[in-house]
Design a protein around this motif. Structure first.
Motif, PDB file in Angstrom:
ATOM      1  N   GLY A   3       0.823  -1.207   0.000  1.00  0.00           N
ATOM      2  CA  GLY A   3       0.000   0.000   0.000  1.00  0.00           C
ATOM      3  C   GLY A   3       0.853   1.251   0.000  1.00  0.00           C
ATOM      4  O   GLY A   3       2.070   1.195   0.210  1.00  0.00           O
ATOM      5  N   LYS A   4       0.225   2.388  -0.258  1.00  0.00           N
ATOM      6  CA  LYS A   4       0.947   3.666  -0.278  1.00  0.00           C
ATOM      7  C   LYS A   4       0.167   4.699   0.528  1.00  0.00           C
ATOM      8  O   LYS A   4      -1.057   4.711   0.513  1.00  0.00           O
ATOM      9  CB  LYS A   4       1.135   4.168  -1.696  1.00  0.00           C
ATOM     10  N   ILE A   5       0.916   5.573   1.196  1.00  0.00           N
ATOM     11  CA  ILE A   5       0.329   6.661   1.972  1.00  0.00           C
ATOM     12  C   ILE A   5       0.932   7.968   1.471  1.00  0.00           C
ATOM     13  O   ILE A   5       2.154   8.102   1.396  1.00  0.00           O
ATOM     14  CB  ILE A   5       0.670   6.543   3.478  1.00  0.00           C
ATOM     15  N   TRP A   6       0.089   8.914   1.137  1.00  0.00           N
ATOM     16  CA  TRP A   6       0.547  10.263   0.831  1.00  0.00           C
ATOM     17  C   TRP A   6       0.249  11.076   2.085  1.00  0.00           C
ATOM     18  O   TRP A   6      -0.897  11.413   2.359  1.00  0.00           O
ATOM     19  CB  TRP A   6      -0.172  10.817  -0.382  1.00  0.00           C
ATOM     20  N   ALA A   7       1.286  11.323   2.871  1.00  0.00           N
ATOM     21  CA  ALA A   7       1.133  12.008   4.154  1.00  0.00           C
ATOM     22  C   ALA A   7       1.610  13.446   4.027  1.00  0.00           C
ATOM     23  O   ALA A   7       2.742  13.697   3.619  1.00  0.00           O
ATOM     24  CB  ALA A   7       1.935  11.279   5.224  1.00  0.00           C
ATOM     25  N   ASN A   8       0.750  14.388   4.380  1.00  0.00           N
ATOM     26  CA  ASN A   8       1.082  15.804   4.271  1.00  0.00           C
ATOM     27  C   ASN A   8       0.425  16.550   5.423  1.00  0.00           C
ATOM     28  O   ASN A   8      -0.439  16.036   6.119  1.00  0.00           O
ATOM     29  CB  ASN A   8       0.619  16.361   2.926  1.00  0.00           C
ATOM     30  N   ASP A   9       0.833  17.787   5.608  1.00  0.00           N
ATOM     31  CA  ASP A   9       0.221  18.661   6.604  1.00  0.00           C
ATOM     32  C   ASP A   9       0.322  20.089   6.084  1.00  0.00           C
ATOM     33  O   ASP A   9       1.270  20.418   5.379  1.00  0.00           O
ATOM     34  CB  ASP A   9       0.947  18.535   7.952  1.00  0.00           C
ATOM     35  N   VAL A  10      -0.644  20.923   6.418  1.00  0.00           N
ATOM     36  CA  VAL A  10      -0.635  22.296   5.911  1.00  0.00           C
ATOM     37  C   VAL A  10       0.468  23.134   6.548  1.00  0.00           C
ATOM     38  O   VAL A  10       0.856  24.156   6.003  1.00  0.00           O
ATOM     39  CB  VAL A  10      -1.998  23.005   6.097  1.00  0.00           C
ATOM     40  N   HIS A  11       0.971  22.717   7.678  1.00  0.00           N
ATOM     41  CA  HIS A  11       2.015  23.460   8.378  1.00  0.00           C
ATOM     42  C   HIS A  11       3.364  22.772   8.163  1.00  0.00           C
ATOM     43  O   HIS A  11       3.601  21.693   8.725  1.00  0.00           O
ATOM     44  CB  HIS A  11       1.704  23.547   9.878  1.00  0.00           C
ATOM     45  N   PRO A  12       4.253  23.372   7.381  1.00  0.00           N
ATOM     46  CA  PRO A  12       5.546  22.735   7.091  1.00  0.00           C
ATOM     47  C   PRO A  12       6.341  22.352   8.341  1.00  0.00           C
ATOM     48  O   PRO A  12       6.994  21.307   8.356  1.00  0.00           O
ATOM     49  CB  PRO A  12       6.300  23.793   6.271  1.00  0.00           C
ATOM     50  N   LYS A  13       6.279  23.155   9.401  1.00  0.00           N
ATOM     51  CA  LYS A  13       7.017  22.834  10.629  1.00  0.00           C
ATOM     52  C   LYS A  13       6.517  21.534  11.260  1.00  0.00           C
ATOM     53  O   LYS A  13       7.283  20.804  11.875  1.00  0.00           O
ATOM     54  CB  LYS A  13       6.907  23.968  11.647  1.00  0.00           C
ATOM     55  N   ARG A  14       5.223  21.258  11.117  1.00  0.00           N
ATOM     56  CA  ARG A  14       4.669  20.039  11.701  1.00  0.00           C
ATOM     57  C   ARG A  14       5.159  18.791  10.974  1.00  0.00           C
ATOM     58  O   ARG A  14       5.131  17.689  11.512  1.00  0.00           O
ATOM     59  CB  ARG A  14       3.143  20.108  11.724  1.00  0.00           C
ATOM     60  N   LEU A  15       5.621  18.957   9.746  1.00  0.00           N
ATOM     61  CA  LEU A  15       6.147  17.813   9.012  1.00  0.00           C
ATOM     62  C   LEU A  15       7.390  17.229   9.686  1.00  0.00           C
ATOM     63  O   LEU A  15       7.675  16.047   9.553  1.00  0.00           O
ATOM     64  CB  LEU A  15       6.455  18.200   7.560  1.00  0.00           C
ATOM     65  N   GLU A  16       8.118  18.074  10.432  1.00  0.00           N
ATOM     66  CA  GLU A  16       9.278  17.579  11.180  1.00  0.00           C
ATOM     67  C   GLU A  16       8.839  16.556  12.226  1.00  0.00           C
ATOM     68  O   GLU A  16       9.508  15.540  12.436  1.00  0.00           O
ATOM     69  CB  GLU A  16      10.020  18.742  11.837  1.00  0.00           C
ATOM     70  N   ALA A  17       7.719  16.820  12.893  1.00  0.00           N
ATOM     71  CA  ALA A  17       7.195  15.870  13.881  1.00  0.00           C
ATOM     72  C   ALA A  17       6.784  14.570  13.199  1.00  0.00           C
ATOM     73  O   ALA A  17       7.023  13.472  13.736  1.00  0.00           O
ATOM     74  CB  ALA A  17       5.997  16.476  14.624  1.00  0.00           C
ATOM     75  N   LEU A  18       6.194  14.673  12.029  1.00  0.00           N
ATOM     76  CA  LEU A  18       5.798  13.494  11.265  1.00  0.00           C
ATOM     77  C   LEU A  18       7.022  12.666  10.887  1.00  0.00           C
ATOM     78  O   LEU A  18       7.049  11.451  11.083  1.00  0.00           O
ATOM     79  CB  LEU A  18       5.027  13.910  10.008  1.00  0.00           C
ATOM     80  N   GLU A  19       8.048  13.311  10.364  1.00  0.00           N
ATOM     81  CA  GLU A  19       9.273  12.611   9.996  1.00  0.00           C
ATOM     82  C   GLU A  19       9.903  11.928  11.208  1.00  0.00           C
ATOM     83  O   GLU A  19      10.366  10.791  11.119  1.00  0.00           O
ATOM     84  CB  GLU A  19      10.278  13.565   9.356  1.00  0.00           C
ATOM     85  N   GLY A  20       9.901  12.629  12.350  1.00  0.00           N
ATOM     86  CA  GLY A  20      10.457  12.045  13.568  1.00  0.00           C
ATOM     87  C   GLY A  20       9.702  10.799  13.996  1.00  0.00           C
ATOM     88  O   GLY A  20      10.316   9.788  14.363  1.00  0.00           O
ATOM     89  N   ALA A  21       8.382  10.846  13.943  1.00  0.00           N
ATOM     90  CA  ALA A  21       7.567   9.686  14.324  1.00  0.00           C
ATOM     91  C   ALA A  21       7.835   8.508  13.397  1.00  0.00           C
ATOM     92  O   ALA A  21       7.952   7.360  13.843  1.00  0.00           O
ATOM     93  CB  ALA A  21       6.084  10.053  14.303  1.00  0.00           C
ATOM     94  N   LEU A  22       7.950   8.782  12.105  1.00  0.00           N
ATOM     95  CA  LEU A  22       8.207   7.712  11.148  1.00  0.00           C
ATOM     96  C   LEU A  22       9.596   7.101  11.373  1.00  0.00           C
ATOM     97  O   LEU A  22       9.756   5.887  11.334  1.00  0.00           O
ATOM     98  CB  LEU A  22       8.078   8.227   9.716  1.00  0.00           C
ATOM     99  N   LYS A  23      10.591   7.938  11.638  1.00  0.00           N
ATOM    100  CA  LYS A  23      11.943   7.428  11.887  1.00  0.00           C
ATOM    101  C   LYS A  23      11.980   6.588  13.158  1.00  0.00           C
ATOM    102  O   LYS A  23      12.587   5.521  13.187  1.00  0.00           O
ATOM    103  CB  LYS A  23      12.936   8.580  11.971  1.00  0.00           C
TER     104      LYS A  23
END
Length: 130
Positions: free
Chosen positions: A100-120
């Motif tokens: 499967g594939k997930i296109w994960a995004n957020d309207v706030h670019p700074k919040r993407l850092e939290a997303l990347e951290g959780a994934l790592k």
């Protein structure tokens, strides 16, 4: 850690096969463990290693709802437009499986850092799947 497992197990109920809800508040859980400091250390270590992810029930509802309605299946392509901080995205990854594939995004670019951290922390490879 010494813990009264009977009390803990009675307070946790399965929502799905991989999601559990606990009804213990922080002080009750601390009382179930011999030393509340040990609990805090355990949670910090487990979270940093990606072994444990704490989240509110509201963050689980979209995925549980999609699964219950049979709208989320293995090998699906999912767009998560409010992906940060990442707990919902990680649930989606588990449900869609390795193809499967997930296109994960957020309207706030700074919040993407939290997303990347959780994934790592989770150990999920950041490939073309996410």
């Amino acid at each position: 850690l010494e813990m009264n497992l009977k009390d803990f197990n009675e307070s946790v109920r399965p929502i799905t096969s991989k999601i559990y809800q606990g009804s213990l508040d922080k002080s009750s859980l601390s009382n179930a463990i011999s030393n509340g400091k040990e609990l805090k250390e355990l949670l910090i270590i487990a979270s940093s290693q990606g072994l444990l992810a704490r989240q509110e029930i509201g963050s689980m509802l979209p995925v549980v709802g999609l699964v219950t309605a049979k709208m989320l299946r293995a090998n699906a392509f999912v767009i998560d437009m409010c992906a940060s901080p990442g707990s919902k995205t990680l649930q989606l990854v588990e449900r869609v499986g390795p193809k499967g594939k997930i296109w994960a995004n957020d309207v706030h670019p700074k919040r993407l850092e939290a997303l990347e951290g959780a994934l790592k922390r989770s150990g999920v490879p950041l490939t073309d799947r996410i």
